[in-house]
Design a protein around this motif. Structure first.
Motif, PDB file in Angstrom:
ATOM      1  N   SER A  47       0.756  -1.279   0.016  1.00 14.10           N
ATOM      2  CA  SER A  47      -0.078  -0.039  -0.007  1.00 14.10           C
ATOM      3  C   SER A  47       0.725   1.471   0.433  1.00 14.10           C
ATOM      4  O   SER A  47       1.640   1.307   0.620  1.00 14.10           O
ATOM      5  CB  SER A  47      -1.222  -0.003   1.413  1.00 14.10           C
ATOM      6  N   GLU A  48       0.774   2.201  -0.697  1.00 12.75           N
ATOM      7  CA  GLU A  48       1.047   3.267  -1.015  1.00 12.75           C
ATOM      8  C   GLU A  48       0.574   3.983   0.260  1.00 12.75           C
ATOM      9  O   GLU A  48       1.313   5.270   0.456  1.00 12.75           O
ATOM     10  CB  GLU A  48       0.816   4.245  -2.632  1.00 12.75           C
ATOM     11  N   ARG A  49      -0.333   4.302   0.345  1.00 13.59           N
ATOM     12  CA  ARG A  49      -1.031   4.951   1.598  1.00 13.59           C
ATOM     13  C   ARG A  49       0.170   4.454   2.625  1.00 13.59           C
ATOM     14  O   ARG A  49       0.299   6.090   3.878  1.00 13.59           O
ATOM     15  CB  ARG A  49      -1.987   4.337   2.097  1.00 13.59           C
ATOM     16  N   ILE A  50       0.763   3.495   2.988  1.00 17.70           N
ATOM     17  CA  ILE A  50       1.261   2.908   4.290  1.00 17.70           C
ATOM     18  C   ILE A  50       2.463   2.605   4.445  1.00 17.70           C
ATOM     19  O   ILE A  50       3.537   4.470   5.261  1.00 17.70           O
ATOM     20  CB  ILE A  50       1.003   1.637   4.483  1.00 17.70           C
ATOM     21  N   VAL A  51       3.043   3.751   3.153  1.00 14.46           N
ATOM     22  CA  VAL A  51       4.342   4.178   3.037  1.00 14.46           C
ATOM     23  C   VAL A  51       3.989   5.603   3.210  1.00 14.46           C
ATOM     24  O   VAL A  51       5.328   6.393   3.997  1.00 14.46           O
ATOM     25  CB  VAL A  51       5.309   4.003   1.524  1.00 14.46           C
ATOM     26  N   ARG A  52       4.067   6.533   2.779  1.00 15.51           N
ATOM     27  CA  ARG A  52       3.036   7.646   3.301  1.00 15.51           C
ATOM     28  C   ARG A  52       2.927   8.428   4.213  1.00 15.51           C
ATOM     29  O   ARG A  52       3.458   8.795   4.768  1.00 15.51           O
ATOM     30  CB  ARG A  52       2.582   8.837   2.172  1.00 15.51           C
ATOM     31  N   GLN A  53       1.731   7.648   4.662  1.00 14.89           N
ATOM     32  CA  GLN A  53       1.522   7.959   6.723  1.00 14.89           C
ATOM     33  C   GLN A  53       2.770   7.226   7.338  1.00 14.89           C
ATOM     34  O   GLN A  53       3.353   8.275   7.718  1.00 14.89           O
ATOM     35  CB  GLN A  53       0.676   7.187   7.281  1.00 14.89           C
ATOM     36  N   VAL A  54       3.658   6.422   7.257  1.00 12.50           N
ATOM     37  CA  VAL A  54       4.681   6.324   7.956  1.00 12.50           C
ATOM     38  C   VAL A  54       6.296   6.703   7.775  1.00 12.50           C
ATOM     39  O   VAL A  54       6.814   6.847   9.045  1.00 12.50           O
ATOM     40  CB  VAL A  54       4.351   4.599   8.591  1.00 12.50           C
ATOM     41  N   TYR A  55       6.557   6.477   6.726  1.00 10.03           N
ATOM     42  CA  TYR A  55       7.788   6.537   6.164  1.00 10.03           C
ATOM     43  C   TYR A  55       7.870   8.033   6.214  1.00 10.03           C
ATOM     44  O   TYR A  55       9.135   7.946   6.136  1.00 10.03           O
ATOM     45  CB  TYR A  55       8.272   5.536   5.985  1.00 10.03           C
ATOM     46  N   ASP A  56       7.085   8.214   5.056  1.00 13.81           N
ATOM     47  CA  ASP A  56       7.858   9.804   4.427  1.00 13.81           C
ATOM     48  C   ASP A  56       8.156  10.881   5.350  1.00 13.81           C
ATOM     49  O   ASP A  56       6.772  11.123   5.978  1.00 13.81           O
ATOM     50  CB  ASP A  56       6.365   9.934   3.449  1.00 13.81           C
ATOM     51  N   ARG A  57       9.408  11.230   5.632  1.00 11.78           N
ATOM     52  CA  ARG A  57       9.291  12.118   6.354  1.00 11.78           C
ATOM     53  C   ARG A  57       9.734  13.617   5.558  1.00 11.78           C
ATOM     54  O   ARG A  57      10.271  14.432   6.467  1.00 11.78           O
ATOM     55  CB  ARG A  57      10.719  11.726   7.562  1.00 11.78           C
ATOM     56  N   ARG A  58       9.281  13.808   4.714  1.00 11.46           N
ATOM     57  CA  ARG A  58       9.931  14.985   3.956  1.00 11.46           C
ATOM     58  C   ARG A  58       8.437  16.355   4.371  1.00 11.46           C
ATOM     59  O   ARG A  58       9.290  17.240   4.400  1.00 11.46           O
ATOM     60  CB  ARG A  58       9.195  14.471   2.276  1.00 11.46           C
ATOM     61  N   ARG A  59       7.213  16.195   4.774  1.00 16.76           N
ATOM     62  CA  ARG A  59       6.520  16.893   5.291  1.00 16.76           C
ATOM     63  C   ARG A  59       6.382  17.178   6.560  1.00 16.76           C
ATOM     64  O   ARG A  59       6.677  16.164   7.108  1.00 16.76           O
ATOM     65  CB  ARG A  59       5.083  17.148   4.345  1.00 16.76           C
ATOM     66  N   THR A  60       6.275  18.287   6.985  1.00 19.06           N
ATOM     67  CA  THR A  60       6.308  18.507   8.463  1.00 19.06           C
ATOM     68  C   THR A  60       5.038  18.604   8.850  1.00 19.06           C
ATOM     69  O   THR A  60       4.483  19.394   8.993  1.00 19.06           O
ATOM     70  CB  THR A  60       7.026  19.703   8.847  1.00 19.06           C
ATOM     71  N   ARG A  61       4.580  18.289  10.321  1.00 17.71           N
ATOM     72  CA  ARG A  61       3.067  17.262  10.177  1.00 17.71           C
ATOM     73  C   ARG A  61       2.709  18.429  11.620  1.00 17.71           C
ATOM     74  O   ARG A  61       3.991  18.390  12.352  1.00 17.71           O
ATOM     75  CB  ARG A  61       3.319  15.821  11.073  1.00 17.71           C
ATOM     76  N   THR A  62       2.210  19.379  11.869  1.00 15.57           N
ATOM     77  CA  THR A  62       1.908  20.365  12.427  1.00 15.57           C
ATOM     78  C   THR A  62       0.582  19.798  13.103  1.00 15.57           C
ATOM     79  O   THR A  62      -0.544  18.946  12.999  1.00 15.57           O
ATOM     80  CB  THR A  62       1.349  21.844  11.931  1.00 15.57           C
ATOM     81  N   ALA A  63       0.507  19.063  14.899  1.00 14.48           N
ATOM     82  CA  ALA A  63      -0.407  19.529  15.481  1.00 14.48           C
ATOM     83  C   ALA A  63      -1.514  20.883  15.965  1.00 14.48           C
ATOM     84  O   ALA A  63      -1.567  21.484  15.440  1.00 14.48           O
ATOM     85  CB  ALA A  63      -0.561  18.636  16.843  1.00 14.48           C
ATOM     86  N   LYS A  64      -3.258  20.283  15.816  1.00 10.57           N
ATOM     87  CA  LYS A  64      -4.201  21.594  16.477  1.00 10.57           C
ATOM     88  C   LYS A  64      -3.724  21.801  17.866  1.00 10.57           C
ATOM     89  O   LYS A  64      -3.786  20.604  18.297  1.00 10.57           O
ATOM     90  CB  LYS A  64      -5.926  20.890  15.503  1.00 10.57           C
ATOM     91  N   PRO A  65      -3.966  22.912  17.972  1.00  8.33           N
ATOM     92  CA  PRO A  65      -4.364  23.319  19.608  1.00  8.33           C
ATOM     93  C   PRO A  65      -5.518  23.020  20.069  1.00  8.33           C
ATOM     94  O   PRO A  65      -6.505  22.846  19.121  1.00  8.33           O
ATOM     95  CB  PRO A  65      -4.125  24.908  19.642  1.00  8.33           C
TER      96      PRO A  65
END
Length: 67
Positions: A47-65
């Motif tokens: 699944s490409e989705r799993i690779v993007r969600q778990v392993y792809d560290r190119r994008r910065t994730r931000t949390a909502k307050p």
């Protein structure tokens, strides 16, 4: 890890501590950055989705307050 830090200090190069769990996401992110098409084969995922969600560290994730 202490031996690596000591060697880096001796050679006067930057050293950032890491764990072996960091290596797979780093490798996948590097392959994606280079435009490789064999990422699914390299990770043994179907699944490409799993690779993007778990392993792809190119994008910065931000949390909502939370209020």
């Amino acid at each position: 890890m202490d031996a690596c830090a000591a060697e880096a200090e001796k050679r006067e190069v930057a050293f950032k501590r890491f764990s072996l769990q960091d290596l797979r996401p780093k490798g996948v992110s590097d392959k994606l950055e280079d435009g490789a098409e064999d990422v699914l084969d390299a990770t043994l995922h179907t699944s490409e989705r799993i690779v993007r969600q778990v392993y792809d560290r190119r994008r910065t994730r931000t949390a909502k307050p939370v209020r």
